[in-house]
Design a protein around this motif. Structure first.
Motif, PDB file in Angstrom:
ATOM      1  N   GLY A  10       0.888  -0.993  -0.291  1.00  0.00           N
ATOM      2  CA  GLY A  10      -0.187  -0.139  -0.192  1.00  0.00           C
ATOM      3  C   GLY A  10       0.846   1.085  -0.411  1.00  0.00           C
ATOM      4  N   LEU A  11       0.088   2.417   0.557  1.00  0.00           N
ATOM      5  CA  LEU A  11       0.538   3.450   0.416  1.00  0.00           C
ATOM      6  C   LEU A  11       1.095   4.268   1.227  1.00  0.00           C
ATOM      7  CD1 LEU A  11       1.793   6.366  -1.114  1.00  0.00           C
ATOM      8  CD2 LEU A  11      -0.574   7.141  -0.954  1.00  0.00           C
ATOM      9  N   VAL A  12       2.630   4.443   1.843  1.00  0.00           N
ATOM     10  CA  VAL A  12       2.630   4.895   3.598  1.00  0.00           C
ATOM     11  C   VAL A  12       3.648   6.472   3.266  1.00  0.00           C
ATOM     12  CG1 VAL A  12       4.647   3.355   3.825  1.00  0.00           C
ATOM     13  CG2 VAL A  12       2.561   3.897   5.535  1.00  0.00           C
ATOM     14  N   GLN A  13       3.535   7.128   4.601  1.00  0.00           N
ATOM     15  CA  GLN A  13       4.580   8.217   4.733  1.00  0.00           C
ATOM     16  C   GLN A  13       5.474   7.522   5.136  1.00  0.00           C
ATOM     17  OE1 GLN A  13       2.429  11.875   7.054  1.00  0.00           O
ATOM     18  NE2 GLN A  13       1.599  12.097   4.904  1.00  0.00           N
ATOM     19  N   GLN A  39      11.789  -4.854  -6.276  1.00  0.00           N
ATOM     20  CA  GLN A  39      11.965  -4.953  -7.672  1.00  0.00           C
ATOM     21  C   GLN A  39      11.447  -2.898  -8.255  1.00  0.00           C
ATOM     22  OE1 GLN A  39      11.166  -6.895 -11.241  1.00  0.00           O
ATOM     23  NE2 GLN A  39      12.906  -5.758 -12.462  1.00  0.00           N
ATOM     24  N   ALA A  40      11.949  -2.001  -7.885  1.00  0.00           N
ATOM     25  CA  ALA A  40      12.049  -0.713  -8.094  1.00  0.00           C
ATOM     26  C   ALA A  40      11.945  -0.426  -9.444  1.00  0.00           C
ATOM     27  CB  ALA A  40      12.314   0.283  -7.459  1.00  0.00           C
ATOM     28  N   PRO A  41      11.247   0.749 -10.273  1.00  0.00           N
ATOM     29  CA  PRO A  41      11.270   1.121 -11.430  1.00  0.00           C
ATOM     30  C   PRO A  41      12.480   1.051 -12.369  1.00  0.00           C
ATOM     31  CG  PRO A  41       9.284   1.997 -10.518  1.00  0.00           C
ATOM     32  CD  PRO A  41      10.625   1.609  -9.085  1.00  0.00           C
ATOM     33  N   GLY A  42      13.212   0.731 -13.086  1.00  0.00           N
ATOM     34  CA  GLY A  42      14.304   0.829 -13.599  1.00  0.00           C
ATOM     35  C   GLY A  42      14.828  -0.128 -13.110  1.00  0.00           C
ATOM     36  N   LYS A  43      15.224  -0.856 -12.282  1.00  0.00           N
ATOM     37  CA  LYS A  43      15.614  -1.284 -11.277  1.00  0.00           C
ATOM     38  C   LYS A  43      16.231  -2.942 -11.513  1.00  0.00           C
ATOM     39  CE  LYS A  43      17.331   2.493  -8.468  1.00  0.00           C
ATOM     40  NZ  LYS A  43      17.398   2.803  -6.884  1.00  0.00           N
ATOM     41  N   LEU A  88       9.902   3.668   7.062  1.00  0.00           N
ATOM     42  CA  LEU A  88      10.226   3.105   5.703  1.00  0.00           C
ATOM     43  C   LEU A  88      10.393   4.790   5.478  1.00  0.00           C
ATOM     44  CD1 LEU A  88       7.400   1.046   5.320  1.00  0.00           C
ATOM     45  CD2 LEU A  88       9.198   0.918   4.545  1.00  0.00           C
ATOM     46  N   LYS A  89      11.406   4.659   3.622  1.00  0.00           N
ATOM     47  CA  LYS A  89      12.106   5.332   3.157  1.00  0.00           C
ATOM     48  C   LYS A  89      11.239   5.940   1.474  1.00  0.00           C
ATOM     49  CE  LYS A  89      16.150   4.674   5.584  1.00  0.00           C
ATOM     50  NZ  LYS A  89      17.602   4.615   5.781  1.00  0.00           N
ATOM     51  N   PRO A  90      11.150   6.528   1.075  1.00  0.00           N
ATOM     52  CA  PRO A  90      10.950   6.679  -0.311  1.00  0.00           C
ATOM     53  C   PRO A  90      11.659   5.750  -0.965  1.00  0.00           C
ATOM     54  CG  PRO A  90      10.947   8.721   0.468  1.00  0.00           C
ATOM     55  CD  PRO A  90      11.736   8.580   1.906  1.00  0.00           C
ATOM     56  N   GLU A  91      13.295   5.566  -0.657  1.00  0.00           N
ATOM     57  CA  GLU A  91      13.992   4.426  -1.605  1.00  0.00           C
ATOM     58  C   GLU A  91      13.355   3.115  -1.134  1.00  0.00           C
ATOM     59  OE1 GLU A  91      15.126   7.233   0.562  1.00  0.00           O
ATOM     60  OE2 GLU A  91      17.048   6.362   1.378  1.00  0.00           O
ATOM     61  N   LYS A 116       3.294 -12.660  -7.257  1.00  0.00           N
ATOM     62  CA  LYS A 116       3.344 -12.402  -7.994  1.00  0.00           C
ATOM     63  C   LYS A 116       3.528 -11.172  -8.109  1.00  0.00           C
ATOM     64  CE  LYS A 116      -0.448 -15.081 -10.813  1.00  0.00           C
ATOM     65  NZ  LYS A 116      -2.109 -15.116 -10.432  1.00  0.00           N
ATOM     66  N   GLY A 117       3.908 -10.603  -6.775  1.00  0.00           N
ATOM     67  CA  GLY A 117       4.569  -9.190  -6.037  1.00  0.00           C
ATOM     68  C   GLY A 117       3.541  -8.078  -5.157  1.00  0.00           C
ATOM     69  N   THR A 118       3.653  -7.306  -4.760  1.00  0.00           N
ATOM     70  CA  THR A 118       2.917  -6.103  -3.677  1.00  0.00           C
ATOM     71  C   THR A 118       3.121  -5.527  -3.940  1.00  0.00           C
ATOM     72  OG1 THR A 118       1.704  -5.832  -2.160  1.00  0.00           O
ATOM     73  CG2 THR A 118       3.307  -7.069  -1.092  1.00  0.00           C
ATOM     74  N   LEU A 119       2.884  -3.814  -4.382  1.00  0.00           N
ATOM     75  CA  LEU A 119       3.209  -2.478  -4.830  1.00  0.00           C
ATOM     76  C   LEU A 119       2.651  -1.790  -3.416  1.00  0.00           C
ATOM     77  CD1 LEU A 119       4.500  -0.421  -6.772  1.00  0.00           C
ATOM     78  CD2 LEU A 119       2.023   0.201  -6.730  1.00  0.00           C
ATOM     79  N   VAL A 120       4.430  -1.362  -2.801  1.00  0.00           N
ATOM     80  CA  VAL A 120       4.901  -0.765  -2.049  1.00  0.00           C
ATOM     81  C   VAL A 120       5.184   0.574  -1.751  1.00  0.00           C
ATOM     82  CG1 VAL A 120       6.123  -0.215   0.057  1.00  0.00           C
ATOM     83  CG2 VAL A 120       5.095  -2.812   0.055  1.00  0.00           C
ATOM     84  N   THR A 121       4.554   1.965  -1.684  1.00  0.00           N
ATOM     85  CA  THR A 121       4.673   3.898  -2.164  1.00  0.00           C
ATOM     86  C   THR A 121       4.880   4.031  -1.094  1.00  0.00           C
ATOM     87  OG1 THR A 121       3.916   3.130  -4.203  1.00  0.00           O
ATOM     88  CG2 THR A 121       3.849   5.470  -4.207  1.00  0.00           C
TER      89      THR A 121
END
Length: 124
Positions: A10-13, A39-43, A88-91, A116-121
């Protein structure tokens, strides 16, 4: 059929916490050690943490998450592994994948099954 299913993304600050869970099902997965990759975008996909199937005190972490993330076996739910993510950090933003291997996975070559993965933002 062997299957790994992640939940909890999910989304967290920044500075917040999230808890990911992975449920393993299938006839053979009970013998496998579990891990988390991301896996981060582009990495490239990278190792995060793993836990020994036969000794849950044997855990391994990437340097980038050591002291902030904790991997554990769920004592209440069979074949379930959790990843507690604190400070948690933005990275840390990435798709997080549950993985299983006959040997304790510490890189992608040691993985026999993937979820299949789960998105962490993590927002700044």
């Amino acid at each position: 059929q062997e299957q790994l299913v992640e939940s909890g993304g999910g989304l967290v600050q920044a500075g917040g916490s999230l808890r990911l869970s992975c449920v393993a099902s299938g006839r053979t997965l009970g013998r496998f050690s579990m891990a988390w990759f991301r896996q981060a975008p582009g990495k490239e996909r990278e190792f995060v943490a793993s836990i020994n199937r036969f000794s849950s005190t044997l855990t391994y972490y990437a340097d980038s998450v050591k002291g902030r993330f904790t991997i554990s076996s769920d004592k209440n739910v069979k074949n379930t592994v959790n990843l507690q993510m604190d400070s948690l950090k933005p990275e840390d933003t990435a798709v997080y994948y549950c993985a299983a291997g006959l040997s304790v996975p510490k890189d992608t070559s040691g993985v026999d099954y993937w979820g299949k993965g789960t998105l962490v933002t993590v927002s700044s």
